[in-house]
Design a protein around this motif. Structure first.
Motif, mmCIF file in Angstrom:
data_model
loop_
_atom_site.group_PDB
_atom_site.id
_atom_site.type_symbol
_atom_site.label_atom_id
_atom_site.label_comp_id
_atom_site.label_asym_id
_atom_site.label_seq_id
_atom_site.Cartn_x
_atom_site.Cartn_y
_atom_site.Cartn_z
ATOM 1 N N TYR A 149 -3.393 6.910 -5.217
ATOM 2 C CA TYR A 149 -3.064 5.521 -4.921
ATOM 3 C C TYR A 149 -4.058 4.921 -3.930
ATOM 4 C CZ TYR A 149 1.368 5.388 -7.409
ATOM 5 O OH TYR A 149 2.323 5.386 -8.394
ATOM 6 N N PHE A 150 -4.457 5.714 -2.946
ATOM 7 C CA PHE A 150 -5.452 5.255 -1.985
ATOM 8 C C PHE A 150 -6.752 4.893 -2.706
ATOM 9 C CE2 PHE A 150 -9.129 6.341 0.694
ATOM 10 C CZ PHE A 150 -8.932 5.462 1.756
ATOM 11 N N ALA A 151 -7.186 5.759 -3.621
ATOM 12 C CA ALA A 151 -8.415 5.495 -4.374
ATOM 13 C C ALA A 151 -8.269 4.268 -5.269
ATOM 14 C CB ALA A 151 -8.786 6.724 -5.209
ATOM 15 N N LEU A 152 -7.086 4.108 -5.880
ATOM 16 C CA LEU A 152 -6.846 2.946 -6.737
ATOM 17 C C LEU A 152 -6.935 1.647 -5.930
ATOM 18 C CD1 LEU A 152 -5.941 1.757 -9.486
ATOM 19 C CD2 LEU A 152 -3.581 2.041 -8.723
ATOM 20 N N ILE A 153 -6.381 1.654 -4.724
ATOM 21 C CA ILE A 153 -6.413 0.449 -3.888
ATOM 22 C C ILE A 153 -7.828 0.176 -3.398
ATOM 23 C CG2 ILE A 153 -5.551 -0.576 -1.748
ATOM 24 C CD1 ILE A 153 -2.985 1.110 -2.203
ATOM 25 N N ILE A 154 -8.570 1.221 -3.067
ATOM 26 C CA ILE A 154 -9.978 1.044 -2.682
ATOM 27 C C ILE A 154 -10.753 0.398 -3.830
ATOM 28 C CG2 ILE A 154 -12.131 2.283 -2.229
ATOM 29 C CD1 ILE A 154 -10.427 2.069 0.228
ATOM 30 N N PHE A 155 -10.486 0.851 -5.047
ATOM 31 C CA PHE A 155 -11.144 0.267 -6.221
ATOM 32 C C PHE A 155 -10.777 -1.206 -6.369
ATOM 33 C CE2 PHE A 155 -10.795 -0.790 -10.787
ATOM 34 C CZ PHE A 155 -12.136 -0.724 -11.130
ATOM 35 N N LEU A 268 2.536 2.797 -13.317
ATOM 36 C CA LEU A 268 2.343 3.476 -12.040
ATOM 37 C C LEU A 268 3.342 2.955 -11.022
ATOM 38 C CD1 LEU A 268 -1.543 3.292 -11.870
ATOM 39 C CD2 LEU A 268 -0.147 5.180 -12.713
ATOM 40 N N PRO A 269 4.178 3.813 -10.469
ATOM 41 C CA PRO A 269 5.186 3.338 -9.512
ATOM 42 C C PRO A 269 4.547 2.634 -8.328
ATOM 43 C CG PRO A 269 5.636 5.600 -10.180
ATOM 44 C CD PRO A 269 4.276 5.252 -10.710
ATOM 45 N N GLY A 270 4.954 1.391 -8.088
ATOM 46 C CA GLY A 270 4.489 0.636 -6.938
ATOM 47 C C GLY A 270 3.205 -0.124 -7.133
ATOM 48 N N ALA A 271 2.500 0.083 -8.261
ATOM 49 C CA ALA A 271 1.225 -0.607 -8.461
ATOM 50 C C ALA A 271 1.459 -2.111 -8.603
ATOM 51 C CB ALA A 271 0.510 -0.050 -9.685
ATOM 52 N N GLY A 272 2.359 -2.513 -9.492
ATOM 53 C CA GLY A 272 2.785 -3.904 -9.570
ATOM 54 C C GLY A 272 1.880 -4.821 -10.357
ATOM 55 N N ALA A 273 2.420 -6.014 -10.616
ATOM 56 C CA ALA A 273 1.722 -7.008 -11.425
ATOM 57 C C ALA A 273 0.526 -7.608 -10.696
ATOM 58 C CB ALA A 273 2.695 -8.115 -11.829
ATOM 59 N N VAL A 443 -1.779 -8.003 0.631
ATOM 60 C CA VAL A 443 -0.811 -7.253 -0.188
ATOM 61 C C VAL A 443 -1.204 -5.783 -0.278
ATOM 62 C CG1 VAL A 443 0.119 -7.001 -2.505
ATOM 63 C CG2 VAL A 443 -0.114 -9.265 -1.506
ATOM 64 N N LEU A 444 -2.500 -5.531 -0.468
ATOM 65 C CA LEU A 444 -2.963 -4.158 -0.665
ATOM 66 C C LEU A 444 -3.072 -3.384 0.646
ATOM 67 C CD1 LEU A 444 -5.804 -4.866 -3.263
ATOM 68 C CD2 LEU A 444 -3.548 -3.937 -3.730
ATOM 69 N N GLY A 445 -3.212 -4.105 1.758
ATOM 70 C CA GLY A 445 -3.461 -3.437 3.040
ATOM 71 C C GLY A 445 -2.368 -2.468 3.446
ATOM 72 N N GLU A 446 -1.123 -2.897 3.313
ATOM 73 C CA GLU A 446 -0.003 -2.024 3.705
ATOM 74 C C GLU A 446 0.032 -0.769 2.839
ATOM 75 O OE1 GLU A 446 4.879 -2.142 4.140
ATOM 76 O OE2 GLU A 446 3.760 -3.938 3.523
ATOM 77 N N ILE A 474 -12.888 9.662 -9.731
ATOM 78 C CA ILE A 474 -13.306 8.660 -10.723
ATOM 79 C C ILE A 474 -13.112 7.250 -10.176
ATOM 80 C CG2 ILE A 474 -12.741 7.660 -12.977
ATOM 81 C CD1 ILE A 474 -12.124 10.480 -13.962
ATOM 82 N N LEU A 475 -11.968 7.026 -9.547
ATOM 83 C CA LEU A 475 -11.687 5.698 -8.992
ATOM 84 C C LEU A 475 -12.621 5.368 -7.830
ATOM 85 C CD1 LEU A 475 -7.782 5.773 -9.054
ATOM 86 C CD2 LEU A 475 -9.256 4.340 -10.468
ATOM 87 N N LEU A 476 -12.903 6.336 -6.972
ATOM 88 C CA LEU A 476 -13.790 6.092 -5.837
ATOM 89 C C LEU A 476 -15.219 5.838 -6.292
ATOM 90 C CD1 LEU A 476 -12.455 8.780 -3.314
ATOM 91 C CD2 LEU A 476 -12.156 6.298 -3.182
#
Length: 496
Positions: A149-155, A268-273, A443-446, A474-476
């Motif tokens: 999830y951390f890598a997904l948010i960084i992406f 993905l749980p918590g990823a959201g729209a 939104v992504l910061g938290e 892969i995401l990073l």
């Protein structure tokens, strides 16, 4: 055959006169709530949850009501985004980027029409995915841990610069401001006060609703009052209500790609729209390249986020129903509603409460058709909002925003904050800092901080956990390429 039989049983439940009426009411309420700036699906579902329980609705009917309100909000969020440039909720921010410019060009009808069709397609693809692939996709989503999830948010943050290709530095700066704002309040781990300056009102941080209303609604009011003469020209043209076949065909593959992308992100749980719409928009912008007109009024820029956020909203039901994990903030509230009926969502629910699950899935299909039928004919009514002089809309927007904010906590501080943030937002917009990356950064910061801390807690402070496995690297790497590859290629081509 088992799936088809269960789906047929679900339709027998969803198509009862009572549930049809409940679904229709939910669609209408959801669309109305969605088009009100700052409210969004979370507030709509939260308000109706105690009401549904107080009405003694059966659990299946209550779940249908809340689910159809959720879908209606995702449809309705586009209306204020396109017509007024004020997102109905955070997932509609990306729609604003091209939807509002289309309104200024006199193409509000086309923008609303393509958004309705895209929303229908995204929801339909996701509902079919729920029917066919729920168990498989749920297992895949379970492989995402804190580091993934951390890598997904960084992406996602890395791609924020792509929103405004002409001003990527300002986009990144706006995103960093959003990330900073998430640090205000009490640190969840240490209990330390961060950037509160001794003000107890800031101990819980800045509310997302206050931030969005301030940055978009109040600053938009100031811009309307500043540019009243240009607004009069803008509202004289509404254009054709329906898109042409050529325009629909040009957006077809965008809608399909964004629908599938939004669905997989929604699983993905918590990823959201919000993440789904942002990634879909920026992916299509990259795909279009120089041929696209993204940010200046491109129909594909409306189709992509609308298909993705509706697909993600429906996809978020998969982790809720199969894993007992909230796929989004709204489904978290729906899980709370199920708890009122002593039902715990999870794998056993497909066996023990199969009628509720498949009744809900069938109701989602019915509601999707209702929403398309309701939204296309009502485009003319939505466009009539533009016939009102923009200067007279300013106090209406201010009153609605103030009532919406005050109704949440009933404190004067919230009203002070939205006007203060509105003035700051007005200054930032005059400095040409985009608001969408700022809000997405907020939104992504938290989620970024929470997942980073969880990953480091698991590893005992070893940072290598952030790039273990195959998904996170892969995401990073993708994030690195998105940030640095375009300028490198540009420099190389310039030298060549």
């Amino acid at each position: 055959m088992d799936i088809l039989l269960q789906l047929a049983q679900g339709f027998s439940i969803a198509l009862t006169p009572e549930n049809i009426i409940i679904a229709l009411i939910g669609c209408i309420i959801g669309t109305a709530v969605g088009m009100l700036p700052g409210l969004g699906p979370i507030n709509g579902v939260a308000i109706l949850t105690p009401l549904a329980f107080a009405m003694n609705l059966p659990v299946g009917s209550a779940l249908i009501l809340l689910a159809t309100v959720y879908m209606g909000c995702e449809y309705g969020g586009r209306i204020s985004s396109i017509l007024l440039g004020i997102p109905g909720d955070v997932s509609a921010i990306m729609t604003t980027l091209d939807g509002h410019p289309l309104t200024k060009q006199g193409k509000a009808g086309k923008a609303l029409c393509i958004s309705a069709l895209s929303s229908f397609a995204g929801s339909f693809v996701a509902i079919c995915g729920i029917i066919l692939f729920a168990p498989i996709l749920a297992k895949w989503a379970l492989s995402f841990g804190p580091s993934e999830y951390f890598a997904l948010i960084i992406f996602a943050i890395a791609t924020l610069g792509s929103m405004m290709a002409q001003k990527p530095i300002r986009s990144f700066l706006a995103a960093l401001i959003g990330l900073f704002l998430t640090t205000i309040g009490v640190d969840g781990n240490t209990g330390e006060y961060r950037f509160t300056f001794g003000n107890h009102h800031l101990y819980d941080g800045i509310s997302f609703i206050i931030l969005v209303i301030g940055l978009f609604s109040i600053s938009e009011i100031l811009l309307i009052l500043e540019n009243t003469h240009t607004s009069k020209v803008m509202i004289q043209k509404t254009g054709k209500i329906l898109v042409s076949l050529k325009e629909l065909v040009s957006c077809f593959y965008t809608i399909i790609r964004s629908s599938f992308l939004g669905f997989f992100v929604g699983v993905l749980p918590g990823a959201g729209a919000t993440i789904a719409s942002a990634i879909a928009y920026m992916s299509e912008k990259k795909w279009a390249g120089e041929k696209g007109n993204f940010g200046n009024g491109d129909l594909k820029g409306v189709a992509a986020p609308e298909a993705a956020n509706n697909a993600s909203a429906c996809g978020s039901f998969i982790p809720m129903l199969t894993l007992g994990l909230p796929g989004s903030g709204t489904t978290a509230i729906m899980m709370g509603a199920l708890a009122l009926y002593n039902i715990n969502p999870g794998p056993a629910m497909f066996d023990q409460q199969a009628d509720i699950v498949w009744g809900l899935v069938a109701a989602l299909l019915v509601a999707n058709i209702f929403l398309l039928i309701l939204n296309i004919p009502l485009i003319g009514m939505f466009i009539k909002v533009l016939s009102i002089p923009m200067w007279s809309l300013a106090p209406i927007i201010a009153i609605v925003s103030a009532i919406g904010i005050y109704s949440v906590n009933a404190t004067n501080w919230d009203l002070i904050m939205i006007f203060f943030i509105g003035i700051v937002g007005f200054v930032l917009r005059k400095l040409e800092l985009p608001m969408a990356p700022l809000v997405l950064g907020f939104v992504l910061g938290e989620h970024l901080e929470v997942n980073l801390r969880r990953a480091l807690s698991i590893s005992g402070g070893d940072f290598s956990i952030l790039y273990q496995g195959y998904i996170a690297p892969i995401l990073l790497i993708s994030a690195f390429l998105v940030m640095f590859l375009p300028p490198i290629v540009k420099i190389f081509l310039k030298k060549k």
